[in-house]
Write a protein that holds these residues in place. Structure first.
Motif, PDB file in Angstrom:
ATOM      1  N   GLU A 175       0.867  -1.163   0.000  1.00 51.82           N
ATOM      2  CA  GLU A 175       0.000   0.000   0.000  1.00 51.82           C
ATOM      3  C   GLU A 175       0.907   1.216   0.000  1.00 51.82           C
ATOM      4  N   GLY A 185      -4.913   5.970 -14.861  1.00 53.56           N
ATOM      5  CA  GLY A 185      -5.908   5.152 -14.170  1.00 53.56           C
ATOM      6  C   GLY A 185      -6.138   3.782 -14.797  1.00 53.56           C
ATOM      7  N   ARG A 213      -5.376   0.279 -12.817  1.00 55.63           N
ATOM      8  CA  ARG A 213      -6.387  -0.756 -12.605  1.00 55.63           C
ATOM      9  C   ARG A 213      -6.005  -2.070 -13.292  1.00 55.63           C
ATOM     10  N   GLY A 237      -4.097  -4.336 -11.204  1.00 54.58           N
ATOM     11  CA  GLY A 237      -4.784  -4.719  -9.975  1.00 54.58           C
ATOM     12  C   GLY A 237      -4.799  -3.657  -8.905  1.00 54.58           C
ATOM     13  N   GLY A 238      -4.407  -2.428  -9.245  1.00 55.76           N
ATOM     14  CA  GLY A 238      -4.387  -1.352  -8.273  1.00 55.76           C
ATOM     15  C   GLY A 238      -5.783  -0.859  -7.922  1.00 55.76           C
ATOM     16  N   VAL A 239      -5.967  -0.504  -6.658  1.00 50.88           N
ATOM     17  CA  VAL A 239      -7.205   0.099  -6.180  1.00 50.88           C
ATOM     18  C   VAL A 239      -6.866   1.200  -5.179  1.00 50.88           C
ATOM     19  N   ILE A 240      -7.705   2.219  -5.127  1.00 50.57           N
ATOM     20  CA  ILE A 240      -7.552   3.260  -4.105  1.00 50.57           C
ATOM     21  C   ILE A 240      -8.297   2.781  -2.865  1.00 50.57           C
ATOM     22  N   ARG A 241      -7.561   2.617  -1.776  1.00 49.01           N
ATOM     23  CA  ARG A 241      -8.161   2.122  -0.525  1.00 49.01           C
ATOM     24  C   ARG A 241      -8.758   3.237   0.308  1.00 49.01           C
ATOM     25  N   SER A 270      -9.000   7.852   0.324  1.00 47.84           N
ATOM     26  CA  SER A 270      -8.645   9.145  -0.262  1.00 47.84           C
ATOM     27  C   SER A 270      -9.249  10.240   0.601  1.00 47.84           C
ATOM     28  N   ALA A 330      -2.959   3.924  -2.194  1.00 47.12           N
ATOM     29  CA  ALA A 330      -3.152   3.046  -3.347  1.00 47.12           C
ATOM     30  C   ALA A 330      -2.638   1.662  -2.975  1.00 47.12           C
ATOM     31  N   ARG A 331      -3.464   0.655  -3.207  1.00 47.84           N
ATOM     32  CA  ARG A 331      -3.063  -0.729  -2.914  1.00 47.84           C
ATOM     33  C   ARG A 331      -2.768  -1.453  -4.216  1.00 47.84           C
ATOM     34  N   TYR A 332      -1.673  -2.195  -4.202  1.00 43.40           N
ATOM     35  CA  TYR A 332      -1.263  -3.030  -5.335  1.00 43.40           C
ATOM     36  C   TYR A 332      -1.220  -4.475  -4.855  1.00 43.40           C
TER      37      TYR A 332
END
Length: 143
Positions: free
Chosen positions: A25, A63, A67, A70-74, A76, A97-99
């Protein structure tokens, strides 16, 4: 404020030396320039974009790549006040950001389309902090 926009070679090498097969993260703290500063000859150089507008372009272009790995914003948030720390370290944006792995992050940053998109980030950002964190369960304790 000093210019912390891109990682140093030593920091990037240290990142790559850590395990690549574990989720990471990334804590992002970002302060925008008043006016974006594009390199001469870039198609957005003469548009007079604000730093926030240039960062939005970065988000729109990077963006899909983020994505795709596999990235997502955990999380903000819009920072309001530095309660503890240097008062001049005011931030315009904060997010995590989580990978799925550090390898996924590395795949993103070497993607040719990402390399084109990151020019908007470099034009937009006055200073930033990017801190790699190992995820852990959010229990009742701080440690």
């Amino acid at each position: 404020m000093s210019d912390h926009v891109d990682p140093t070679r030593a920091a990037f090498d240290a990142f790559k030396a850590l395990p690549r097969d574990q989720p990471v993260e990334m804590l992002n703290l970002v302060r925008y320039r008043d006016r974006a500063e594009y390199p001469a000859g870039h198609d957005a150089a003469g548009l007079g974009l604000s730093g926030a507008e240039a960062y939005a372009r970065y988000g729109a272009e990077s963006g899909p790549i983020f994505r795709s790995v596999g990235g997502v914003i955990r999380w903000s948030g819009a920072p309001q006040l530095v309660l503890t720390g240097p008062a001049d370290e005011a931030w315009d944006s904060a997010f995590v950001a989580r990978y799925p792995s550090a390898g996924a992050f590395l795949a993103m940053v070497v993607d040719p389309a990402y390399k084109l998109a990151v020019v908007h980030r470099q034009a937009a950002v006055l200073t930033s902090r990017l801190i790699r964190c190992a995820p852990r369960d959010a229990g009742a304790g701080f440690g």
